[in-house]
Design a protein around this motif. Structure first.
Motif, PDB file in Angstrom:
ATOM      1  N   ALA A  97       0.879  -1.136  -0.026  1.00 48.22           N
ATOM      2  CA  ALA A  97      -0.035   0.227  -0.066  1.00 48.22           C
ATOM      3  C   ALA A  97       0.823   1.289  -0.003  1.00 48.22           C
ATOM      4  O   ALA A  97       0.483   2.306  -0.641  1.00 48.22           O
ATOM      5  N   THR A  98       1.848   1.184   0.800  1.00 48.19           N
ATOM      6  CA  THR A  98       2.882   2.231   0.900  1.00 48.19           C
ATOM      7  C   THR A  98       3.530   2.579  -0.517  1.00 48.19           C
ATOM      8  O   THR A  98       3.549   3.851  -1.076  1.00 48.19           O
ATOM      9  N   LEU A  99       3.924   1.685  -1.154  1.00 46.26           N
ATOM     10  CA  LEU A  99       4.540   1.962  -2.707  1.00 46.26           C
ATOM     11  C   LEU A  99       3.471   2.399  -3.526  1.00 46.26           C
ATOM     12  O   LEU A  99       3.704   3.327  -4.615  1.00 46.26           O
ATOM     13  N   LEU A 100       2.015   1.988  -3.699  1.00 49.45           N
ATOM     14  CA  LEU A 100       1.026   2.328  -4.330  1.00 49.45           C
ATOM     15  C   LEU A 100       0.896   3.919  -3.953  1.00 49.45           C
ATOM     16  O   LEU A 100       0.794   4.288  -5.176  1.00 49.45           O
ATOM     17  N   GLY A 101       0.848   4.382  -2.861  1.00 50.77           N
ATOM     18  CA  GLY A 101       0.770   5.712  -2.429  1.00 50.77           C
ATOM     19  C   GLY A 101       2.032   6.504  -2.902  1.00 50.77           C
ATOM     20  O   GLY A 101       1.810   7.557  -3.439  1.00 50.77           O
ATOM     21  N   PHE A 102       3.197   5.901  -2.968  1.00 53.65           N
ATOM     22  CA  PHE A 102       4.454   6.546  -3.363  1.00 53.65           C
ATOM     23  C   PHE A 102       4.127   6.758  -4.780  1.00 53.65           C
ATOM     24  O   PHE A 102       4.797   7.732  -5.486  1.00 53.65           O
ATOM     25  N   ALA A 152       0.605  11.523  -4.635  1.00 48.59           N
ATOM     26  CA  ALA A 152      -0.390  12.053  -4.036  1.00 48.59           C
ATOM     27  C   ALA A 152       0.441  12.532  -2.436  1.00 48.59           C
ATOM     28  O   ALA A 152       0.978  11.844  -2.038  1.00 48.59           O
ATOM     29  N   PRO A 153      -0.187  13.738  -1.916  1.00 50.96           N
ATOM     30  CA  PRO A 153       0.357  13.977  -0.431  1.00 50.96           C
ATOM     31  C   PRO A 153       0.210  13.124   0.492  1.00 50.96           C
ATOM     32  O   PRO A 153      -0.971  12.851   0.846  1.00 50.96           O
ATOM     33  N   GLY A 154       1.142  12.193   1.124  1.00 52.95           N
ATOM     34  CA  GLY A 154       1.185  11.230   2.115  1.00 52.95           C
ATOM     35  C   GLY A 154       0.376  10.028   1.538  1.00 52.95           C
ATOM     36  O   GLY A 154       0.000   9.182   2.252  1.00 52.95           O
ATOM     37  N   GLY A 155       0.389   9.864  -0.023  1.00 58.55           N
ATOM     38  CA  GLY A 155      -0.348   8.642  -0.428  1.00 58.55           C
ATOM     39  C   GLY A 155      -1.634   8.766  -0.124  1.00 58.55           C
ATOM     40  O   GLY A 155      -2.513   7.837  -0.020  1.00 58.55           O
ATOM     41  N   LEU A 156      -2.329  10.016   0.026  1.00 63.45           N
ATOM     42  CA  LEU A 156      -3.552   9.987   0.522  1.00 63.45           C
ATOM     43  C   LEU A 156      -4.649   9.684  -0.328  1.00 63.45           C
ATOM     44  O   LEU A 156      -4.659   9.772  -1.391  1.00 63.45           O
ATOM     45  N   GLY A 157      -5.588   8.839   0.223  1.00 56.77           N
ATOM     46  CA  GLY A 157      -6.523   8.000  -0.738  1.00 56.77           C
ATOM     47  C   GLY A 157      -5.965   6.714  -1.092  1.00 56.77           C
ATOM     48  O   GLY A 157      -6.805   5.813  -1.267  1.00 56.77           O
ATOM     49  N   VAL A 158      -4.953   6.739  -1.745  1.00 53.83           N
ATOM     50  CA  VAL A 158      -4.347   5.501  -2.585  1.00 53.83           C
ATOM     51  C   VAL A 158      -3.886   4.609  -1.448  1.00 53.83           C
ATOM     52  O   VAL A 158      -4.290   3.293  -1.464  1.00 53.83           O
ATOM     53  N   PHE A 159      -3.084   5.043  -0.443  1.00 55.16           N
ATOM     54  CA  PHE A 159      -2.766   3.971   0.582  1.00 55.16           C
ATOM     55  C   PHE A 159      -3.807   3.359   1.448  1.00 55.16           C
ATOM     56  O   PHE A 159      -3.992   2.263   1.604  1.00 55.16           O
ATOM     57  N   ASP A 160      -4.777   4.577   1.704  1.00 56.04           N
ATOM     58  CA  ASP A 160      -5.879   4.066   2.456  1.00 56.04           C
ATOM     59  C   ASP A 160      -6.811   3.192   1.939  1.00 56.04           C
ATOM     60  O   ASP A 160      -7.212   2.106   2.472  1.00 56.04           O
ATOM     61  N   ALA A 161      -7.064   3.340   0.559  1.00 54.41           N
ATOM     62  CA  ALA A 161      -8.059   2.447  -0.297  1.00 54.41           C
ATOM     63  C   ALA A 161      -7.284   1.140  -0.245  1.00 54.41           C
ATOM     64  O   ALA A 161      -8.141  -0.096  -0.053  1.00 54.41           O
ATOM     65  N   ALA A 162      -5.846   0.953  -0.437  1.00 57.93           N
ATOM     66  CA  ALA A 162      -5.183  -0.337  -0.732  1.00 57.93           C
ATOM     67  C   ALA A 162      -5.425  -1.189   0.882  1.00 57.93           C
ATOM     68  O   ALA A 162      -5.616  -2.268   0.697  1.00 57.93           O
TER      69      ALA A 162
END
Length: 357
Positions: A257-262, A266-276
């Motif tokens: 999830a961290t790599l997807l957010g990276f 997005a700032p802090g992987g906001l939305g992407v990290f959380d969704a994963a």
């Protein structure tokens, strides 16, 4: 393969890799936004608040300790990179300041390669580093990050391939092969840099970086692994207590999830990290898991970001005051030097006396 090369050549010539990267980031963010909307539209805010307040204080304190340890480990990214690029004169305290502030700001603003590099340049320029030096340093720190991620993800997917399947929706046996492939590639890289000194870059001088040898590369990997382990431990401590999840499985999900957010920038992987995380950990109650994610954001993103801004603000004030109080350079006088020869000024002629007789 010929068709694939033709497509890649056309994209490189007519679109450009930068544009493709921006499009890919927007696609990831868009998919994450849709997933979050579908998962959170029936969320009850009161239950999320209850999940936040019901978390044991000692768990929050332990998670904060793990986050502090992760940021402490991040300081060795810069310390290691400074020695790799041949700038060992920069003290550790400066490396720690640059690392903490650049990562804290870069994590929250997004596009960390640019934002973090700007903060680093502001700090390291006072010690004689130029833009090229900072670019080299950012490359080495990024290499440490990716080596650590590949090692952790490779080990985790090999041991717990089912955890990765919750993120990428691939069969477990394919994920295990991916994990073994990552470990094999990492081992090949260590052997490659160990055979002889490897340089990458443009030209043969100022724009090149000599990669660390195999011993230093192993140290590099260890630094990245320790950093990620502390981050995953903070998430594990904040997780709901039921149902049980294996720490390795959570680590695989967390790093993925961290790599997807990276990748989304997005700032802090906001939305992407959380969704994963919400998709991969669907066995948990959404409200409880969302409360844990909010606590992690508060500890890992918001608090360090505020501290970094305060530290940088204080530093700028102190530097401006120091510049105002620096006396002008004194003119040194050599006592053995001959005194300057002064040209006589033109004087009015003396009045003539008139003698009578």
């Amino acid at each position: 393969m010929k068709g694939l090369k033709a497509i890649l050549g056309w994209l490189r010539g007519h679109v450009g890799w930068h544009t493709l990267g921006v499009v890919a980031s927007l696609v990831i963010i868009g998919i994450a936004a849709v997933v979050l909307y579908e998962m959170l539209r029936n969320i009850h805010p009161a239950e999320v608040l209850d999940a936040l307040t019901d978390t044991d204080p000692w768990r929050v304190a332990l998670a904060a300790l793990f986050v502090a340890a992760a940021y402490f480990t991040l300081t060795f990214y810069d310390w290691f990179a400074l020695r790799t690029i041949g700038k060992p004169h920069v003290p550790y305290r400066t490396a720690a300041l640059a690392s903490f502030t650049s990562y804290s700001i870069g994590h929250n603003i997004g596009f960390s390669a640019f934002t973090g590099g700007t903060v680093r340049y502001r700090i390291y320029s006072a010690h004689g580093l130029g833009a090229v030096d900072v670019a080299k340093l950012c490359f080495v720190t990024g290499l440490t990050f990716w080596l650590g991620n590949i090692a952790m993800l490779g080990l985790g997917i090999t041991v717990e391939p089912w955890a990765a399947s919750a993120v990428d929706q691939l069969p477990a046996w394919i994920n295990r092969l991916i994990g073994l492939g990552l470990l094999a590639g990492l081992a090949a890289y260590v052997v490659w840099v160990g055979l002889k000194p490897r340089r990458i870059g443009v030209g043969q001088g100022h724009w090149t970086v000599t990669l660390p040898g195999w011993k230093l590369t192993l140290l590099q990997i260890c630094i990245g692994i320790i950093d990620l382990a502390f981050c995953a431990a903070a998430m594990y401590v904040l997780m709901p207590q039921t149902p049980y999840i294996d720490p390795i499985a959570l680590g695989v999900v967390f790093i993925s999830a961290t790599l997807l957010g990276f990748a989304s920038h997005a700032p802090g992987g906001l939305g992407v990290f959380d969704a994963a995380m919400l998709v991969a950990l669907s066995q948990f109650e959404t409200e409880a898991l969302l409360g844990a994610l909010l606590l992690l954001r508060l500890l890992y993103y918001v608090t360090p970001f505020a501290l970094a801004l305060i530290i940088l603000g204080i530093r700028e004030v102190l530097m401006s005051r120091r510049k105002r109080h620096i006396p002008p350079p004194a003119v040194s006088v050599d006592p053995l030097a001959e005194p300057p020869v002064l040209e006589p000024e033109a004087a009015e002629p003396a009045p003539r006396r008139v003698l009578n007789g």
